[in-house]
Design a protein around this motif. Structure first.
Motif, PDB file in Angstrom:
ATOM      1  N   ASP A 101      14.319  -2.674 -18.437  1.00  0.00           N
ATOM      2  CA  ASP A 101      13.817  -0.497 -17.830  1.00  0.00           C
ATOM      3  C   ASP A 101      12.893  -0.976 -17.106  1.00  0.00           C
ATOM      4  N   LEU A 102      12.643  -1.117 -16.123  1.00  0.00           N
ATOM      5  CA  LEU A 102      11.852  -0.914 -15.012  1.00  0.00           C
ATOM      6  C   LEU A 102      10.894   0.439 -15.070  1.00  0.00           C
ATOM      7  N   ALA A 103       9.749   0.456 -14.747  1.00  0.00           N
ATOM      8  CA  ALA A 103       8.629   1.583 -14.595  1.00  0.00           C
ATOM      9  C   ALA A 103       7.778   0.871 -13.649  1.00  0.00           C
ATOM     10  N   MET A 104       7.945   1.995 -12.922  1.00  0.00           N
ATOM     11  CA  MET A 104       6.650   1.630 -11.406  1.00  0.00           C
ATOM     12  C   MET A 104       5.436   2.539 -11.267  1.00  0.00           C
ATOM     13  N   SER A 105       4.337   3.049 -11.035  1.00  0.00           N
ATOM     14  CA  SER A 105       3.467   3.597 -11.289  1.00  0.00           C
ATOM     15  C   SER A 105       2.617   3.984  -9.704  1.00  0.00           C
ATOM     16  N   THR A 106       2.061   4.736  -9.344  1.00  0.00           N
ATOM     17  CA  THR A 106       1.588   4.241  -7.620  1.00  0.00           C
ATOM     18  C   THR A 106       0.125   4.994  -7.760  1.00  0.00           C
ATOM     19  N   PHE A 107      -0.169   4.288  -6.964  1.00  0.00           N
ATOM     20  CA  PHE A 107      -1.301   4.141  -6.985  1.00  0.00           C
ATOM     21  C   PHE A 107      -2.194   6.066  -6.612  1.00  0.00           C
ATOM     22  N   GLN A 108      -0.835   6.619  -6.366  1.00  0.00           N
ATOM     23  CA  GLN A 108      -1.176   8.245  -5.403  1.00  0.00           C
ATOM     24  C   GLN A 108      -1.164   8.802  -7.338  1.00  0.00           C
ATOM     25  N   GLU A 109      -0.016   8.567  -8.146  1.00  0.00           N
ATOM     26  CA  GLU A 109      -0.144   9.213  -9.701  1.00  0.00           C
ATOM     27  C   GLU A 109      -1.626   8.742 -10.463  1.00  0.00           C
ATOM     28  N   TYR A 110      -1.811   7.737 -10.210  1.00  0.00           N
ATOM     29  CA  TYR A 110      -3.487   6.683 -11.023  1.00  0.00           C
ATOM     30  C   TYR A 110      -4.862   7.408 -10.407  1.00  0.00           C
ATOM     31  N   GLN A 111      -4.244   8.021  -9.047  1.00  0.00           N
ATOM     32  CA  GLN A 111      -5.660   8.282  -8.245  1.00  0.00           C
ATOM     33  C   GLN A 111      -6.652   7.772  -7.835  1.00  0.00           C
ATOM     34  N   VAL A 112      -6.018   6.338  -7.783  1.00  0.00           N
ATOM     35  CA  VAL A 112      -7.018   4.934  -7.763  1.00  0.00           C
ATOM     36  C   VAL A 112      -7.421   4.637  -6.308  1.00  0.00           C
ATOM     37  N   SER A 113      -6.915   5.138  -4.880  1.00  0.00           N
ATOM     38  CA  SER A 113      -7.301   5.651  -3.923  1.00  0.00           C
ATOM     39  C   SER A 113      -8.110   6.588  -3.016  1.00  0.00           C
TER      40      SER A 113
END
Length: 138
Positions: free
Chosen positions: A29-41
């Protein structure tokens, strides 16, 4: 919960591609989250970078990764290798073969002086791998 040591790999801008590759090698199982999803940039060019990815395999392996933000230094390093070992020869040979596609075999899988079958490769993302197929002990 007992402490667990996991490999965490940093990439410049190809963590998504690398983790999809590792998913094709190991399954799971692969899970990925982006910078945008976490509002880190605040940098729009970083919106689709991977902030955190986790691959959990059916064999109990965990591999994590992220893209390095543009403002942080990044250097590929050759002083660390990921090691896979066990006694399932077919499974481990399959991993070695798939990991080396587009990369480089630095030591072919062969009989080692300590009795195991051992080999090393660098995958197409520059990650070093060691495969050790344990010898059947009498």
């Amino acid at each position: 919960m007992q402490a667990k040591l996991n490999a965490y790999i940093s990439f410049r801008d190809n963590a998504r591609e690398a983790m999809q590759f590792y998913h094709s090698v190991f399954g799971g199982d692969l899970a990925m989250s982006t910078f945008q999803e976490y509002q880190v940039s605040q940098d729009p060019s970083e919106a689709n970078k991977i902030m955190h990815a986790t691959l959990n395999t059916d064999k109990g392996m965990t591999l994590m990764a992220a893209d390095t933000p543009n403002g942080m230094p990044f250097s590929e390093s050759s002083n660390i290798s990921l090691s896979l070992s066990g006694d399932n020869e077919a499974e481990l040979r399959g991993y070695f073969q798939r990991l080396s596609v587009g990369g480089m075999v630095t030591l072919p899988l062969d009989q080692s002086p300590w009795g195991d079958i051992f080999g090393m490769c660098v995958d197409r993302f520059g990650v070093n791998w060691m495969i050790d197929i344990l010898a059947k002990r009498a």
